[in-house]
Motif scaffolding. Structure first.
Motif, PDB file in Angstrom:
ATOM      1  N   PHE A  61     -40.603  58.732   7.860  1.00 18.46           N
ATOM      2  CA  PHE A  61     -39.662  58.033   6.997  1.00 18.46           C
ATOM      3  C   PHE A  61     -40.368  57.623   5.707  1.00 18.46           C
ATOM      4  CE2 PHE A  61     -37.875  57.086  11.258  1.00 18.46           C
ATOM      5  CZ  PHE A  61     -36.632  57.680  11.072  1.00 18.46           C
ATOM      6  N   GLY A  62     -39.806  58.018   4.588  1.00 13.11           N
ATOM      7  CA  GLY A  62     -40.409  57.677   3.301  1.00 13.11           C
ATOM      8  C   GLY A  62     -39.345  57.349   2.274  1.00 13.11           C
ATOM      9  N   PRO A  63     -39.737  57.180   1.018  1.00 17.54           N
ATOM     10  CA  PRO A  63     -38.784  56.834  -0.039  1.00 17.54           C
ATOM     11  C   PRO A  63     -37.648  57.848  -0.178  1.00 17.54           C
ATOM     12  CG  PRO A  63     -41.045  56.534  -0.791  1.00 17.54           C
ATOM     13  CD  PRO A  63     -41.124  57.219   0.530  1.00 17.54           C
ATOM     14  N   ALA A  64     -37.956  59.127   0.035  1.00 14.53           N
ATOM     15  CA  ALA A  64     -36.915  60.148  -0.108  1.00 14.53           C
ATOM     16  C   ALA A  64     -35.766  59.909   0.859  1.00 14.53           C
ATOM     17  CB  ALA A  64     -37.511  61.540   0.120  1.00 14.53           C
ATOM     18  N   VAL A  65     -36.121  59.466   2.089  1.00 15.10           N
ATOM     19  CA  VAL A  65     -35.092  59.175   3.085  1.00 15.10           C
ATOM     20  C   VAL A  65     -34.187  58.051   2.612  1.00 15.10           C
ATOM     21  CG1 VAL A  65     -34.679  58.378   5.434  1.00 15.10           C
ATOM     22  CG2 VAL A  65     -36.537  59.993   4.971  1.00 15.10           C
ATOM     23  N   VAL A  66     -34.795  56.986   2.132  1.00 18.19           N
ATOM     24  CA  VAL A  66     -34.027  55.825   1.674  1.00 18.19           C
ATOM     25  C   VAL A  66     -33.102  56.201   0.521  1.00 18.19           C
ATOM     26  CG1 VAL A  66     -34.165  53.501   0.704  1.00 18.19           C
ATOM     27  CG2 VAL A  66     -35.825  54.238   2.438  1.00 18.19           C
ATOM     28  N   ILE A  67     -33.653  56.961  -0.435  1.00 17.79           N
ATOM     29  CA  ILE A  67     -32.870  57.325  -1.623  1.00 17.79           C
ATOM     30  C   ILE A  67     -31.662  58.181  -1.250  1.00 17.79           C
ATOM     31  CG2 ILE A  67     -32.924  58.653  -3.773  1.00 17.79           C
ATOM     32  CD1 ILE A  67     -35.852  57.778  -4.089  1.00 17.79           C
ATOM     33  N   VAL A  68     -31.892  59.199  -0.411  1.00 15.49           N
ATOM     34  CA  VAL A  68     -30.794  60.109  -0.088  1.00 15.49           C
ATOM     35  C   VAL A  68     -29.715  59.411   0.744  1.00 15.49           C
ATOM     36  CG1 VAL A  68     -31.709  61.055   2.090  1.00 15.49           C
ATOM     37  CG2 VAL A  68     -30.268  62.478   0.617  1.00 15.49           C
ATOM     38  N   LEU A  69     -30.125  58.488   1.617  1.00 15.30           N
ATOM     39  CA  LEU A  69     -29.134  57.791   2.433  1.00 15.30           C
ATOM     40  C   LEU A  69     -28.346  56.774   1.611  1.00 15.30           C
ATOM     41  CD1 LEU A  69     -31.034  57.233   5.816  1.00 15.30           C
ATOM     42  CD2 LEU A  69     -29.393  59.025   5.207  1.00 15.30           C
ATOM     43  N   THR A 122     -22.041  54.840   9.661  1.00 15.78           N
ATOM     44  CA  THR A 122     -23.009  55.608  10.443  1.00 15.78           C
ATOM     45  C   THR A 122     -24.279  55.888   9.640  1.00 15.78           C
ATOM     46  OG1 THR A 122     -21.896  57.658   9.777  1.00 15.78           O
ATOM     47  CG2 THR A 122     -21.248  56.688  11.873  1.00 15.78           C
ATOM     48  N   THR A 123     -24.138  56.195   8.346  1.00 13.61           N
ATOM     49  CA  THR A 123     -25.322  56.407   7.508  1.00 13.61           C
ATOM     50  C   THR A 123     -26.125  55.119   7.388  1.00 13.61           C
ATOM     51  OG1 THR A 123     -24.171  58.119   6.247  1.00 13.61           O
ATOM     52  CG2 THR A 123     -26.136  57.165   5.245  1.00 13.61           C
ATOM     53  N   GLY A 124     -25.443  54.001   7.303  1.00  9.85           N
ATOM     54  CA  GLY A 124     -26.133  52.706   7.289  1.00  9.85           C
ATOM     55  C   GLY A 124     -26.927  52.489   8.564  1.00  9.85           C
ATOM     56  N   ALA A 125     -26.365  52.945   9.702  1.00  8.91           N
ATOM     57  CA  ALA A 125     -27.089  52.813  10.968  1.00  8.91           C
ATOM     58  C   ALA A 125     -28.356  53.665  10.962  1.00  8.91           C
ATOM     59  CB  ALA A 125     -26.184  53.233  12.122  1.00  8.91           C
ATOM     60  N   VAL A 126     -28.258  54.875  10.400  1.00  5.96           N
ATOM     61  CA  VAL A 126     -29.432  55.743  10.304  1.00  5.96           C
ATOM     62  C   VAL A 126     -30.498  55.093   9.424  1.00  5.96           C
ATOM     63  CG1 VAL A 126     -30.285  57.968   9.467  1.00  5.96           C
ATOM     64  CG2 VAL A 126     -28.112  57.850  10.710  1.00  5.96           C
ATOM     65  N   LEU A 127     -30.066  54.511   8.302  1.00  7.75           N
ATOM     66  CA  LEU A 127     -30.997  53.857   7.380  1.00  7.75           C
ATOM     67  C   LEU A 127     -31.665  52.658   8.048  1.00  7.75           C
ATOM     68  CD1 LEU A 127     -32.162  53.775   4.525  1.00  7.75           C
ATOM     69  CD2 LEU A 127     -30.197  52.374   3.837  1.00  7.75           C
ATOM     70  N   ALA A 128     -30.870  51.886   8.801  1.00  4.54           N
ATOM     71  CA  ALA A 128     -31.435  50.729   9.493  1.00  4.54           C
ATOM     72  C   ALA A 128     -32.481  51.156  10.518  1.00  4.54           C
ATOM     73  CB  ALA A 128     -30.308  49.939  10.172  1.00  4.54           C
ATOM     74  N   SER A 129     -32.179  52.251  11.239  1.00  5.07           N
ATOM     75  CA  SER A 129     -33.154  52.728  12.230  1.00  5.07           C
ATOM     76  C   SER A 129     -34.436  53.205  11.546  1.00  5.07           C
ATOM     77  CB  SER A 129     -32.550  53.868  13.056  1.00  5.07           C
ATOM     78  OG  SER A 129     -32.442  55.051  12.290  1.00  5.07           O
ATOM     79  N   ALA A 130     -34.305  53.759  10.334  1.00  8.78           N
ATOM     80  CA  ALA A 130     -35.488  54.203   9.600  1.00  8.78           C
ATOM     81  C   ALA A 130     -36.377  53.019   9.245  1.00  8.78           C
ATOM     82  CB  ALA A 130     -35.063  54.938   8.329  1.00  8.78           C
ATOM     83  N   GLY A 160     -33.911  65.738   5.615  1.00 11.28           N
ATOM     84  CA  GLY A 160     -34.026  65.616   7.066  1.00 11.28           C
ATOM     85  C   GLY A 160     -34.988  66.615   7.662  1.00 11.28           C
ATOM     86  N   ILE A 161     -34.955  67.859   7.159  1.00 10.79           N
ATOM     87  CA  ILE A 161     -35.861  68.893   7.671  1.00 10.79           C
ATOM     88  C   ILE A 161     -37.303  68.595   7.260  1.00 10.79           C
ATOM     89  CG2 ILE A 161     -36.479  71.333   7.455  1.00 10.79           C
ATOM     90  CD1 ILE A 161     -33.468  71.928   7.205  1.00 10.79           C
ATOM     91  N   LEU A 162     -37.484  68.127   6.029  1.00  5.12           N
ATOM     92  CA  LEU A 162     -38.837  67.832   5.545  1.00  5.12           C
ATOM     93  C   LEU A 162     -39.505  66.714   6.330  1.00  5.12           C
ATOM     94  CD1 LEU A 162     -38.391  68.131   1.661  1.00  5.12           C
ATOM     95  CD2 LEU A 162     -39.543  69.729   3.203  1.00  5.12           C
ATOM     96  N   VAL A 163     -38.717  65.684   6.721  1.00  7.15           N
ATOM     97  CA  VAL A 163     -39.311  64.546   7.422  1.00  7.15           C
ATOM     98  C   VAL A 163     -39.142  64.661   8.928  1.00  7.15           C
ATOM     99  CG1 VAL A 163     -38.883  63.057   5.433  1.00  7.15           C
ATOM    100  CG2 VAL A 163     -37.214  63.099   7.294  1.00  7.15           C
ATOM    101  N   GLY A 164     -38.416  65.676   9.396  1.00 10.04           N
ATOM    102  CA  GLY A 164     -38.234  65.868  10.838  1.00 10.04           C
ATOM    103  C   GLY A 164     -37.313  64.868  11.484  1.00 10.04           C
ATOM    104  N   SER A 165     -36.269  64.446  10.772  1.00  7.69           N
ATOM    105  CA  SER A 165     -35.345  63.439  11.313  1.00  7.69           C
ATOM    106  C   SER A 165     -34.085  64.100  11.842  1.00  7.69           C
ATOM    107  CB  SER A 165     -34.973  62.422  10.222  1.00  7.69           C
ATOM    108  OG  SER A 165     -33.917  61.591  10.675  1.00  7.69           O
TER     109      SER A 165
END
Length: 391
Positions: A130-138, A177-185, A48-53
């Motif tokens: 938003f990149g692959p790292a975001v998708v993987i971690v979520l 809630t994590t699914g909602a974050v992923l969908a918004s990404a 989250g810190i790396l991508v600024g989310s």
């Protein structure tokens, strides 16, 4: 897998009727959840810190709060397992409910804080990468939380713990809630419109709503709730199964924490029977309940059974009072005859939601009884049911 983990790491896990073994299971579940939540928090925070989310960082903070909640739950199990002492003769079982309430308040507070942070990002937007790292971690977070949900549900059901069941619900909510974050990404990446702050508000609102629900569920056992209908039915059926018992009423069940229930009831028996034999039977019933883990105190109510006039009157009044409301019941009926009238004395149990006042109910009962027994004057004591409106 939950069974294997518990049997492997918890001593005496096969005897969950033992409060100490039960507490060990609850503490072990807390340790497992703490480890999972700390790992999730670390992974999400870095990404989250790396991508600024803000929504991913907020989700990481939510996992950290979950770990704090697990620590409180562990403390609750530890304190609840303390034996009774001079100052607390009913034990310390309600510490588990207090721990659940504290966890619920923390969940609601996190939701409020997340909403405030998300509103700030909407007012002052920042680019989110938003990149692959975001998708993987979520996705990994959702998988872990799904496992935690099933783990806490299984252990919570095994030891009848509302605290662990609430933790399971919280894990389920985290998946949503994590699914909602992923969908918004995905939406943000596809459209170029940054939904991160709005997703944070949605996640925060959901957490807040969940926290309020958990608070309500945690407060209920502290205030005193209607006992489980199956428990009530079991107690009544068991009492009525003994020879010589003609009826039971005024059942009260007090909950001083999981596995720490105390109950009392009145038992109707023939007044003409030997009083020592009746008292001995009541002692046996109480001991049988104690062997099940329920401390039961029974009160002996003698009723007249060898006078057909009184018996018929009792049955007639009981039947016709139900015409007012099927949930109404009477008990402890006796008569005091006089030269001009007969006092008919009995108790009537009324449901809490009966659509008439006490005065209206008493007048209606007198009207019904007078139609059949003109010389009868009813002396009625109104009781409330402490188990349910239908018992």
């Amino acid at each position: 897998m939950a069974d294997w983990l518990v049997r492997t790491f918890v001593r005496d896990a096969d005897d969950l009727s033992d409060p100490v073994a039960r507490a060990r299971c609850g503490e072990f579940a807390g340790v497992v959840c703490i480890v999972c939540n700390v790992l999730l928090c670390t992974g999400k925070a870095i990404v989250g810190i790396l991508v600024g989310s803000v929504s991913i960082v907020a989700d990481a903070i939510n996992n950290l709060s979950d770990a704090s909640s697990n620590i409180i739950s562990m403390l609750g199990f530890k304190l609840a397992s303390k034996p009774a002492d001079e100052g607390h003769p009913y034990g310390h079982g309600r510490f588990e409910y207090l721990a659940g309430l504290t966890v619920s308040v923390l969940v609601a507070a996190i939701g409020i804080d997340l909403i405030a942070t998300s509103v700030e990002k909407i007012i002052h937007p920042q680019h989110t990468d938003f990149g692959p790292a975001v998708v993987i971690v979520l996705l990994a977070s959702m998988a872990v939380k799904l496992w935690m949900m099933t783990f806490n549900t299984k252990v919570g059901m095994d030891i009848s713990s509302e605290t662990l069941m609430a933790t399971a619900v919280d894990s389920r909510n985290d998946v949503i809630t994590t699914g909602a974050v992923l969908a918004s990404a995905f939406v943000s990446s596809a459209t170029g419109f940054d939904l991160d702050g709005w997703a944070g508000i949605a996640v925060g609102g959901f957490i807040l709503w969940s926290g309020i629900g958990l608070i309500r569920d945690s407060v209920s056992p502290l205030l005193g709730t209607t006992p489980d209908p199956q428990t009530v039915e079991h107690i009544k059926d068991k009492i009525m199964s003994y020879p010589g018992v003609l009826g039971t009423h005024d059942l009260m069940i007090h909950d001083y924490g999981p596995g720490r229930q105390f109950a009392s009831a009145h038992v109707e028996m023939a007044g003409e029977a030997d009083v020592f034999e009746s008292h001995d039977l009541i002692d046996n019933i109480e001991q049988d309940f104690k062997s099940e883990g329920l401390v039961m105190t029974l009160h002996y109510d003698p009723i007249v059974t060898d006078d057909p006039t009184i018996r018929d009157m009792r049955n007639w009044i009981n039947l016709h009072v139900k015409a007012i409301d099927p949930r109404l019941t009477i008990h402890d009926l006796r008569t005091v005859p006089g030269p001009t009238h007969t006092n008919v004395i009995f108790d009537c149990v009324r449901p809490h939601d009966l659509g008439m006042t006490d005065v209206e109910l008493l007048d209606r009962i007198q009207e019904i009884v007078s139609a059949e027994y003109p010389q009868a004057i009813c002396k009625v004591t109104l009781d409330s049911s402490y188990v349910s409106s239908s018992q």
